[in-house]
Design an enzyme around this catalytic site. Structure first.
Site, PDB file in Angstrom:
ATOM      1  CG  ASN A  15     -17.809 -34.770 -12.014  1.00 46.03           C
ATOM      2  OD1 ASN A  15     -17.959 -35.929 -12.385  1.00 46.03           O
ATOM      3  ND2 ASN A  15     -17.426 -34.457 -10.794  1.00 46.03           N
ATOM      4  CG  HIS A  18     -22.742 -39.306 -11.953  1.00 45.46           C
ATOM      5  ND1 HIS A  18     -22.604 -40.225 -10.939  1.00 45.46           N
ATOM      6  CD2 HIS A  18     -22.657 -38.082 -11.376  1.00 45.46           C
ATOM      7  CE1 HIS A  18     -22.468 -39.574  -9.787  1.00 45.46           C
ATOM      8  NE2 HIS A  18     -22.495 -38.281 -10.027  1.00 45.46           N
ATOM      9  CG  HIS A  51     -14.684 -37.634  -6.415  1.00 48.09           C
ATOM     10  ND1 HIS A  51     -15.729 -37.276  -5.586  1.00 48.09           N
ATOM     11  CD2 HIS A  51     -13.688 -38.026  -5.595  1.00 48.09           C
ATOM     12  CE1 HIS A  51     -15.362 -37.450  -4.320  1.00 48.09           C
ATOM     13  NE2 HIS A  51     -14.127 -37.910  -4.302  1.00 48.09           N
ATOM     14  NE  ARG A  53     -17.463 -41.169  -3.224  1.00 49.46           N
ATOM     15  CZ  ARG A  53     -18.012 -40.089  -2.668  1.00 49.46           C
ATOM     16  NH1 ARG A  53     -18.363 -39.070  -3.422  1.00 49.46           N
ATOM     17  NH2 ARG A  53     -18.240 -40.036  -1.385  1.00 49.46           N
ATOM     18  NE  ARG A  57     -19.759 -43.893  -3.988  1.00 48.58           N
ATOM     19  CZ  ARG A  57     -20.314 -43.145  -3.033  1.00 48.58           C
ATOM     20  NH1 ARG A  57     -21.232 -42.230  -3.351  1.00 48.58           N
ATOM     21  NH2 ARG A  57     -19.969 -43.296  -1.779  1.00 48.58           N
ATOM     22  CD  GLU A  78     -14.770 -33.422  -7.982  1.00 51.80           C
ATOM     23  OE1 GLU A  78     -15.388 -34.330  -7.394  1.00 51.80           O
ATOM     24  OE2 GLU A  78     -15.331 -32.548  -8.636  1.00 51.80           O
ATOM     25  CB  THR A 109     -18.765 -34.145  -2.421  1.00 53.16           C
ATOM     26  OG1 THR A 109     -18.111 -35.120  -3.239  1.00 53.16           O
ATOM     27  CG2 THR A 109     -17.771 -33.543  -1.459  1.00 53.16           C
ATOM     28  CD  GLU A 159     -15.471 -27.079  -7.485  1.00 54.39           C
ATOM     29  OE1 GLU A 159     -14.399 -27.449  -8.016  1.00 54.39           O
ATOM     30  OE2 GLU A 159     -16.551 -27.663  -7.646  1.00 54.39           O
ATOM     31  CG  HIS A 203     -22.326 -30.455  -5.114  1.00 56.30           C
ATOM     32  ND1 HIS A 203     -23.597 -30.831  -4.800  1.00 56.30           N
ATOM     33  CD2 HIS A 203     -21.566 -31.563  -4.983  1.00 56.30           C
ATOM     34  CE1 HIS A 203     -23.605 -32.112  -4.468  1.00 56.30           C
ATOM     35  NE2 HIS A 203     -22.376 -32.581  -4.579  1.00 56.30           N
ATOM     36  N   GLY A 204     -24.507 -29.438  -7.850  1.00 58.66           N
ATOM     37  CA  GLY A 204     -25.956 -29.286  -7.968  1.00 58.66           C
ATOM     38  C   GLY A 204     -26.385 -28.233  -8.976  1.00 58.66           C
ATOM     39  N   GLY A 225     -21.559 -31.762 -13.221  1.00 53.35           N
ATOM     40  CA  GLY A 225     -21.543 -33.152 -13.641  1.00 53.35           C
ATOM     41  C   GLY A 225     -22.898 -33.789 -13.767  1.00 53.35           C
TER      42      GLY A 225
HETATM   43  N1  PXP Z   1     -17.330 -29.989  -7.666  1.00 52.89           N
HETATM   44  C1  PXP Z   1     -17.004 -30.916  -6.734  1.00 52.89           C
HETATM   45  C2  PXP Z   1     -15.823 -30.630  -5.864  1.00 52.89           C
HETATM   46  C3  PXP Z   1     -17.725 -32.101  -6.592  1.00 52.89           C
HETATM   47  O1  PXP Z   1     -17.379 -32.999  -5.645  1.00 52.89           O
HETATM   48  C4  PXP Z   1     -18.788 -32.349  -7.469  1.00 52.89           C
HETATM   49  C5  PXP Z   1     -19.540 -33.638  -7.365  1.00 52.89           C
HETATM   50  O2  PXP Z   1     -18.689 -34.691  -7.611  1.00 52.89           O
HETATM   51  C6  PXP Z   1     -19.084 -31.379  -8.443  1.00 52.89           C
HETATM   52  C7  PXP Z   1     -18.351 -30.211  -8.503  1.00 52.89           C
HETATM   53  C8  PXP Z   1     -20.162 -31.581  -9.439  1.00 52.89           C
HETATM   54  O3  PXP Z   1     -21.407 -31.654  -8.808  1.00 52.89           O
HETATM   55  P1  PXP Z   1     -22.663 -32.126  -9.643  1.00 52.89           P
HETATM   56  O4  PXP Z   1     -22.386 -33.520 -10.094  1.00 52.89           O
HETATM   57  O5  PXP Z   1     -23.780 -32.007  -8.670  1.00 52.89           O
HETATM   58  O6  PXP Z   1     -22.779 -31.182 -10.817  1.00 52.89           O
END
Ligand code: PXP
Length: 252
Positions: A15, A18, A51, A53, A57, A78, A109, A159, A203-204, A225
């Site tokens: 991802n 950022h 993503h 949004r 952003r 996304e 998210t 996911e 995520h995370g 990401g």
């Molecule tokens: N998967 C989804 C659906 C997300 O919304 C995000 C965050 O944008 C991620 C994965 C990646 O999460 P992270 O940036 O915490 O690795």
């Protein structure tokens, strides 16, 4: 689980949101998320996740075509399930659309999509994406009710949100909560796969917490990401992706 349906390799979707966050901090063109996408391709990443949004952003509309043109990697877009985002997805035809919940004020998210409660809203969105040849993934909490809802919606992919797991990993004395969250993710990956839905997770995820997730045999893809881009500040994006890839491979 049958070897026939065990995914050959756990894919890594990077991802790159950022990179765009840093670019937008100064309003110019640098650093360009397209350059990040090229690095992902060069080091053997399996896909680009971005993503778009509502508030733009990080990723902006014009980034999408540039990212798609820059590499042959599949783009996982996304998006919130809105008419605006649906029109954009249908225009750009990414490989996949991952439908996420989106609240304007959230930092990221924060929870999974309520696929069960939003069935009537989601059904036409999922249908139109699939009709256009775009794979659809639903970003859901690891919860049987949500998997069943994804089945009813005909989503080929879910996911699983690993945010609660990642959070438990950070808590002092959070070992039990972490084990519970890990079990939920493993059970829901198995439930999805058993019902013909390809499970992904994300995520995370970090170097420290990725391996127990990567070891879940049914998972086909992780989307990561923030941590990769953060580490890239210190060691470069190539290195951060390579290290994550190695940890994932070692865990399988
Ligand atoms: N998967 C989804 C659906 C997300 O919304 C995000 C965050 O944008 C991620 C994965 C990646 O999460 P992270 O940036 O915490 O690795």
């Amino acid at each position: 689980m049958s070897e026939l349906i065990r995914p050959a390799k756990l894919r890594l979707g990077v991802n790159i949101d950022h990179v765009a966050t840093i670019r937008n901090a100064r309003g110019g063109d640098h650093p360009d998320p397209v350059r990040a996408a090229e690095i992902v391709a060069a080091v053997g990443g399996d896909g680009i996740t971005a993503h778009l949004r509502e508030d733009r952003r990080h990723i902006r509309d014009d980034d999408l075509a540039r990212i798609q043109d820059a590499t042959g990697l599949p783009l996982n877009l996304e998006m919130a399930a809105t008419e605006e985002m649906l029109a954009i997805a249908l225009r750009h035809k990414p490989h996949a659309a991952c439908i996420v919940p989106e609240r304007r004020e959230e930092r990221t998210t924060e929870g999974g999509l309520d696929a069960a409660g939003m069935h009537n809203h989601l059904a036409p969105v999922v249908g139109r994406l699939l009709d256009a040849g775009i794979s659809v993934s639903l970003f859901i909490a690891p919860d049987a009710r949500q998997i069943e809802a994804a089945m009813r919606l005909g989503a080929p992919v879910v996911e699983l949100h690993t945010g609660e797991y990642a959070h438990a990993c950070l808590e002092e004395g959070g070992g039990e909560a972490r084990a519970v969250e890990l079990r939920r993710i493993a059970d829901m990956a198995a439930l999805a796969a058993k019902n013909g839905i390809e499970p992904h997770a994300g995520h995370g995820l970090t170097y420290e917490n990725v391996q127990p997730i990567a070891a879940i045999p049914q998972l086909a893809e992780l989307n990561i990401g923030h941590y990769l881009i953060g580490e890239a500040i210190f060691c470069g994006l190539e290195q951060s992706i390579r290290r994550m890839r190695q940890l994932m491979d070692d865990a399988r």
